[in-house]
Scaffold this motif. Structure first.
Motif, PDB file in Angstrom:
ATOM      1  N   GLY A 201      32.196  41.617  44.224  1.00 39.40           N
ATOM      2  CA  GLY A 201      33.099  41.485  43.088  1.00 39.40           C
ATOM      3  C   GLY A 201      32.628  40.398  42.138  1.00 39.40           C
ATOM      4  O   GLY A 201      32.353  39.277  42.567  1.00 39.40           O
ATOM      5  N   ASP A 202      32.528  40.748  40.864  1.00 40.68           N
ATOM      6  CA  ASP A 202      32.047  39.798  39.864  1.00 40.68           C
ATOM      7  C   ASP A 202      33.177  38.989  39.238  1.00 40.68           C
ATOM      8  O   ASP A 202      33.015  37.806  38.953  1.00 40.68           O
ATOM      9  CB  ASP A 202      31.289  40.543  38.759  1.00 40.68           C
ATOM     10  CG  ASP A 202      30.030  41.206  39.279  1.00 40.68           C
ATOM     11  OD1 ASP A 202      29.412  40.636  40.206  1.00 40.68           O
ATOM     12  OD2 ASP A 202      29.669  42.284  38.770  1.00 40.68           O
ATOM     13  N   LYS A 203      34.321  39.630  39.015  1.00 36.59           N
ATOM     14  CA  LYS A 203      35.448  38.979  38.366  1.00 36.59           C
ATOM     15  C   LYS A 203      36.694  39.168  39.224  1.00 36.59           C
ATOM     16  O   LYS A 203      37.131  40.299  39.452  1.00 36.59           O
ATOM     17  CB  LYS A 203      35.674  39.549  36.968  1.00 36.59           C
ATOM     18  CG  LYS A 203      34.498  39.344  36.009  1.00 36.59           C
ATOM     19  CD  LYS A 203      34.290  37.857  35.693  1.00 36.59           C
ATOM     20  CE  LYS A 203      33.150  37.645  34.697  1.00 36.59           C
ATOM     21  NZ  LYS A 203      32.968  36.202  34.361  1.00 36.59           N
ATOM     22  N   LEU A 204      37.264  38.064  39.660  1.00 35.29           N
ATOM     23  CA  LEU A 204      38.346  38.127  40.641  1.00 35.29           C
ATOM     24  C   LEU A 204      39.590  37.369  40.179  1.00 35.29           C
ATOM     25  O   LEU A 204      39.498  36.357  39.476  1.00 35.29           O
ATOM     26  CB  LEU A 204      37.877  37.509  41.967  1.00 35.29           C
ATOM     27  CG  LEU A 204      36.630  38.119  42.607  1.00 35.29           C
ATOM     28  CD1 LEU A 204      36.122  37.202  43.710  1.00 35.29           C
ATOM     29  CD2 LEU A 204      36.946  39.501  43.155  1.00 35.29           C
ATOM     30  N   GLU A 290      37.389  27.619  35.545  1.00 32.98           N
ATOM     31  CA  GLU A 290      36.043  27.473  34.982  1.00 32.98           C
ATOM     32  C   GLU A 290      34.978  28.197  35.806  1.00 32.98           C
ATOM     33  O   GLU A 290      33.806  28.227  35.398  1.00 32.98           O
ATOM     34  CB  GLU A 290      35.697  25.985  34.868  1.00 32.98           C
ATOM     35  CG  GLU A 290      36.554  25.254  33.839  1.00 32.98           C
ATOM     36  CD  GLU A 290      36.341  23.749  33.868  1.00 32.98           C
ATOM     37  OE1 GLU A 290      35.628  23.273  34.787  1.00 32.98           O
ATOM     38  OE2 GLU A 290      36.874  23.052  32.977  1.00 32.98           O
ATOM     39  N   ARG A 291      35.369  28.781  36.915  1.00 30.31           N
ATOM     40  CA  ARG A 291      34.393  29.504  37.730  1.00 30.31           C
ATOM     41  C   ARG A 291      33.993  30.820  37.046  1.00 30.31           C
ATOM     42  O   ARG A 291      34.833  31.516  36.458  1.00 30.31           O
ATOM     43  CB  ARG A 291      34.959  29.798  39.123  1.00 30.31           C
ATOM     44  CG  ARG A 291      34.946  28.589  40.056  1.00 30.31           C
ATOM     45  CD  ARG A 291      35.492  28.980  41.422  1.00 30.31           C
ATOM     46  NE  ARG A 291      34.704  30.030  42.044  1.00 30.31           N
ATOM     47  CZ  ARG A 291      33.749  29.843  42.960  1.00 30.31           C
ATOM     48  NH1 ARG A 291      33.444  28.611  43.363  1.00 30.31           N
ATOM     49  NH2 ARG A 291      33.102  30.861  43.479  1.00 30.31           N
ATOM     50  N   LYS A 292      32.732  31.184  37.178  1.00 28.60           N
ATOM     51  CA  LYS A 292      32.228  32.405  36.555  1.00 28.60           C
ATOM     52  C   LYS A 292      32.800  33.663  37.196  1.00 28.60           C
ATOM     53  O   LYS A 292      32.824  34.726  36.565  1.00 28.60           O
ATOM     54  CB  LYS A 292      30.707  32.428  36.616  1.00 28.60           C
ATOM     55  CG  LYS A 292      30.037  31.348  35.764  1.00 28.60           C
ATOM     56  CD  LYS A 292      28.533  31.428  35.864  1.00 28.60           C
ATOM     57  CE  LYS A 292      27.873  30.351  35.001  1.00 28.60           C
ATOM     58  NZ  LYS A 292      26.388  30.400  35.087  1.00 28.60           N
ATOM     59  N   ASP A 293      33.267  33.540  38.459  1.00 33.83           N
ATOM     60  CA  ASP A 293      33.799  34.731  39.124  1.00 33.83           C
ATOM     61  C   ASP A 293      35.317  34.877  38.954  1.00 33.83           C
ATOM     62  O   ASP A 293      35.932  35.757  39.552  1.00 33.83           O
ATOM     63  CB  ASP A 293      33.433  34.743  40.618  1.00 33.83           C
ATOM     64  CG  ASP A 293      33.811  33.461  41.344  1.00 33.83           C
ATOM     65  OD1 ASP A 293      34.326  32.535  40.686  1.00 33.83           O
ATOM     66  OD2 ASP A 293      33.581  33.375  42.567  1.00 33.83           O
ATOM     67  N   TRP A 294      35.945  34.022  38.143  1.00 33.34           N
ATOM     68  CA  TRP A 294      37.367  34.215  37.821  1.00 33.34           C
ATOM     69  C   TRP A 294      37.486  35.269  36.737  1.00 33.34           C
ATOM     70  O   TRP A 294      36.669  35.333  35.814  1.00 33.34           O
ATOM     71  CB  TRP A 294      37.984  32.904  37.330  1.00 33.34           C
ATOM     72  CG  TRP A 294      39.442  33.032  36.994  1.00 33.34           C
ATOM     73  CD1 TRP A 294      40.431  33.575  37.755  1.00 33.34           C
ATOM     74  CD2 TRP A 294      40.090  32.620  35.781  1.00 33.34           C
ATOM     75  NE1 TRP A 294      41.644  33.525  37.121  1.00 33.34           N
ATOM     76  CE2 TRP A 294      41.468  32.934  35.906  1.00 33.34           C
ATOM     77  CE3 TRP A 294      39.643  31.998  34.611  1.00 33.34           C
ATOM     78  CZ2 TRP A 294      42.390  32.663  34.891  1.00 33.34           C
ATOM     79  CZ3 TRP A 294      40.565  31.716  33.609  1.00 33.34           C
ATOM     80  CH2 TRP A 294      41.923  32.043  33.747  1.00 33.34           C
ATOM     81  N   ASN A 295      38.518  36.099  36.843  1.00 33.81           N
ATOM     82  CA  ASN A 295      38.658  37.204  35.887  1.00 33.81           C
ATOM     83  C   ASN A 295      39.244  36.781  34.545  1.00 33.81           C
ATOM     84  O   ASN A 295      39.405  37.616  33.637  1.00 33.81           O
ATOM     85  CB  ASN A 295      39.483  38.349  36.491  1.00 33.81           C
ATOM     86  CG  ASN A 295      40.946  37.994  36.718  1.00 33.81           C
ATOM     87  OD1 ASN A 295      41.431  36.942  36.314  1.00 33.81           O
ATOM     88  ND2 ASN A 295      41.667  38.882  37.401  1.00 33.81           N
ATOM     89  N   GLY A 296      39.600  35.513  34.403  1.00 32.05           N
ATOM     90  CA  GLY A 296      40.073  35.019  33.116  1.00 32.05           C
ATOM     91  C   GLY A 296      41.514  35.344  32.803  1.00 32.05           C
ATOM     92  O   GLY A 296      42.002  35.008  31.715  1.00 32.05           O
TER      93      GLY A 296
END
Length: 450
Positions: A201-204, A290-296
């Motif tokens: 999973g890229d965005k979580l 700020e993590r890149k794998d957070w879905n925003g």
């Protein structure tokens, strides 16, 4: 051979007699407990949900079993868990008795019964009722410089590099990655925790779990189980301590430098122990955002008691929190006793530790969760124990009545502070069956989950 056989038979008989003795003892204990249980009083309220309107009357019915063994039952009825309204004795003559209270103003009352059975064993049960909770008002307003104080604290925190450290560990769970985490905090302290996420999973969606009061280790399952479901989850220790030492380590801390930690530095808002704790929650939320794998989009914070305190405070302090879940939250209504009701843990109002009480009460205003509520913009779920004397319901309602965003309050009519007799099941069913599944899928949490 005869000697050996005789010896064997002898020991078999001894074993049999020992087993018989054990069985008889077991049944004796069982019958004793049954007899005590039969003498206990049951208490019921005319409205099962415990909720009334102002001008209505709450009526408790006491049912006595084998009342010939009871000389008397003492009762105390308190408003807001603090101010005594009625007290006295009931002398059982029939199978039932009743106690009533007429609400002439919004608020909560607690009924406590105490008695001794024929074995001189003390018993206690508690009942509660609340009227027009949506009309309960705050005991005190926020300080004039409340917002500027916290803005300055966050600005100062941003000047401190996070110095993030992640240490990956093998946990033997397929499909889950697990890490120990460390972030820098104010005054040279650390934020220590554990992070887990699905292996793919890229965005979580992200979940921050904050902890109840005490000094103890973190359990890996608390994040692993959530990661299995698809969450990027961070769980932080409330203290600057390693997260998985032996139990003796935490006992020594609890009896040593962290003994009665809520009182540390509480004569000044800049030295209170809670300042570091509150800012650690803010930084943990910022780190996830700020993590890149957070879905925003989805950033949820959840906790119980002291963790409920941290959850709602974080939602008021950090703008990217998208939902907050809090069970029996602490930290509300610190100045409750000034209006005749018990304040929420840590109950600084009447501290007896040779502190300047005026300074302590003033400091409490800056950490009162009620003062963070107006800044919350996200959906909020709160479970409130009607019988809770650690985090009383009146102050929590008073704080939540300021909330302008979506909220769902689960009043738990049979719940004290702990989940005794599964009294908090309704709340747990709500978060596990509706709120978290909906949030995980990017839905609004109030929508019934299908």
């Amino acid at each position: 051979m005869v000697y050996l056989k005789t010896s064997f038979d002898f020991f078999q008989r001894m074993k049999l007699q020992k087993n018989i003795t054990f069985v008889l003892l077991f049944f004796a204990i069982l019958l004793y407990n049954f007899a005590i249980g039969q003498e206990e009083i049951t208490l019921s309220l005319d409205k099962k949900d415990g909720s009334y309107e102002t001008s209505q009357t709450a009526i408790w019915t006491l049912n006595f079993s084998k009342n010939q063994f009871l000389d008397s039952v003492s009762f105390t009825l308190k408003k807001g868990g603090l101010t005594t309204l009625k007290k006295g004795f009931i002398y059982p003559k029939n199978d039932k008795a009743s106690i009533s209270y007429h609400f002439n103003a919004p608020g909560a009352v607690l009924l406590k019964l105490r008695w001794r059975d024929k074995h001189s064993v003390e018993h206690e049960i508690t009942g509660g009722a609340i009227a027009s909770p949506e009309k309960i008002k705050l005991s005190a307003k926020a300080p004039d410089d409340f917002e500027s104080f916290w803005e300055n604290q966050i600005t100062a925190l941003h000047q401190i590099p996070k110095n993030t450290k992640l240490k990956k560990e093998s946990i033997g769970v397929k499909g889950v990655k697990y890490y120990k985490t460390t972030l820098d905090n104010i005054n040279g302290t650390k934020i220590r925790g554990q992070l887990a996420r699905p292996a793919k999973g890229d965005k979580l969606p992200a979940l921050l779990i904050v902890q109840w009061a005490g000094v103890y280790p973190l359990q890996k399952d608390w994040v692993i189980e959530k990661a299995k479901k698809g969450w990027l989850v961070l769980n932080i220790n409330a203290h600057d301590l390693p997260i998985n030492e032996e139990s003796n380590f935490y006992k020594e801390q609890a009896n040593g430098p962290l003994k009665n930690y809520p009182m540390i530095g509480n004569e000044d808002k800049s030295t209170s122990y809670f300042l570091r704790m509150y800012l650690s929650c803010y930084r943990a939320a910022q780190y996830l955002s700020e993590r890149k794998d957070w879905n925003g989009e989805t950033l949820v914070v959840m906790g119980t008691s002291q963790g409920g305190l941290q959850s709602l405070m974080t939602a008021g302090l950090h703008p990217k929190i998208s939902a907050a879940l809090a069970l029996v939250p602490a930290g509300f209504d610190m100045k409750g006793p000034s209006v005749g009701r018990k304040g929420g843990w840590p109950q600084w109002y009447d501290t007896t530790e040779n502190k300047n009480i005026s300074k302590v009460r003033e400091t409490s205003r800056y950490f009162d969760v009620a003062n963070f509520i107006p800044k919350i913009k996200c959906p909020v779920l709160v479970g409130i124990g009607l019988l809770d004397e650690t985090c009383p319901p009146e102050g929590i309602y008073a704080g939540l009545n300021q909330l302008t965003s979506t909220k769902e309050i689960v009043l738990l009519p049979n719940s004290e502070h702990q989940n005794k007799n599964n009294s908090q099941k309704t709340y747990y069913d709500k978060i596990e069956g509706q709120w978290l599944p909906n949030l995980l899928q990017g839905k609004h949490p109030i929508i019934e989950f299908e």
